[in-house]
Design an enzyme around this catalytic site. Structure first.
Site, PDB file in Angstrom:
ATOM      1  CE  LYS A 177      -3.717  -2.324   2.499  1.00 17.45           C
ATOM      2  NZ  LYS A 177      -4.417  -2.513   3.780  1.00 17.45           N
ATOM      3  CD  GLN A 226      -3.489  -4.295   6.910  1.00 13.91           C
ATOM      4  OE1 GLN A 226      -3.499  -3.284   6.216  1.00 13.91           O
ATOM      5  NE2 GLN A 226      -4.021  -5.427   6.513  1.00 13.91           N
ATOM      6  CG  ASP A 243      -9.297   0.475   5.318  1.00  9.68           C
ATOM      7  OD1 ASP A 243      -9.252   0.158   4.126  1.00  9.68           O
ATOM      8  OD2 ASP A 243      -8.462   0.107   6.176  1.00  9.68           O
TER       9      ASP A 243
END
Ligand code: GUN
Length: 285
Positions: A51, A95, A118
């Site tokens: 990422k 994450q 996200d």
């Protein structure tokens, strides 16, 4: 018997990344993504480095805040709060999975909704359920919808089955497809006779983490099969779909690797650019 068209997520992702890079190059400021990684989960380390590389390649700043495995929930939330208040940071990603002693929802609900690239904060989950254009949509389902729309101009009335009910893929995918007027079933480990439901489906999305469980005999002629699985079997990566056989039955199929995975990274960049644009009051398109 004709073989399925293999849907090239890697190429679609590269095209999206190029578009984002051009938009960033035309603007004096760089979008800035903060990634929080807690512990040393090997897959997460690789995902986050990917990422970061992808973000930097399109001209974004991206810093990985790597906390120790034993970092407390409070410490993680304090870092999130600090990044919420930092005007230089446009997007924040935590994450998952987090170590077992941390409740992910307690962390995710502390991400400022306007930086929640996200889309895992309950505020954005709610906006997606309400079919609001303001929702930040989780990257994997958003990437899958993008691939489906390349084939189907109109998804209205299509029957979809999503195998897997995770907060990251299954549930937001169901909301997205419902918002597009699909008839949606979510199947999971307790669902009986999954294959009967799959047989009726125009769209099959396998996101359950079980190697090759979706079989060719289950697939309706003409179906679009999306494989979200990343499983390691005997040192080789395979999806949740029995690809070699299903490709002989379906009309469209995403490969693993090179299907959904690259789209997830590209859509994270799309969301980060969107957060940056909103925070800088840029009016695009
Ligand atoms: N773990 C697995 N998929 C994802 C994702 O899309 N975002 C984050 N933050 N963690 C994940």
């Amino acid at each position: 018997m004709s073989e399925a068209q293999i849907v090239d997520g890697k190429a679609a992702a590269l095209a999206l990344r190029k578009q984002i890079a051009e938009k960033i190059a035309a603007f004096p400021l760089k979008p800035n993504l903060a990634v929080i990684l807690v512990g040393n989960d090997e897959a997460s380390l690789i995902y986050d480095r990917n990422k970061q590389k992808a973000a930097q390649a399109v001209g974004m700043d991206c810093h990985i805040y790597h906390l120790a495995e034993d970092a407390s929930e409070r410490e993680v939330i304090e870092l999130v709060s600090q990044l919420n208040q930092d005007g230089r940071v446009n997007g924040i990603l935590v994450q998952l999975p987090l170590p077992a002693h941390i409740n992910p929802l307690n962390v995710l609900m502390n991400i400022a909704p306007e930086k929640d690239v996200d889309g895992f904060n309950p505020y954005n989950i709610g906006l997606l359920q309400a079919n609001s254009p303001l929702a930040f949509v989780p990257a994997t389902p958003k990437g899958i919808l993008y691939l489906l729309k390349q084939v189907y101009a109109d998804l209205s009335g299509k029957r979809a089955i999503i195998i897997g009910r995770s907060n990251i893929v299954g549930k937001p995918m169901a909301a997205l497809l419902l918002n597009k007027n699909c008839t949606v079933t979510i199947a999971h480990s307790k669902t009986k006779e999954i294959e009967q439901i799959v047989r009726e489906a125009d769209i099959v999305i396998a996101a359950c983490g079980k190697p090759k469980i979706v079989k060719a005999e289950w697939i309706k002629d003409g179906a679009f099969v999306v494989d979200v699985g990343i499983n390691r079997v005997d040192g080789k990566i395979c999806g949740d779909v029995d690809f070699d056989n299903v490709r002989l039955k379906a009309s469209y199929i995403t490969p693993v690797p090179g299907g959904v995975g690259p789209m997830t990274v590209a859509m994270l960049l799309v969301n980060t650019f969107e957060a940056f644009a909103r925070q800088n009051h840029l009016h695009l398109d």
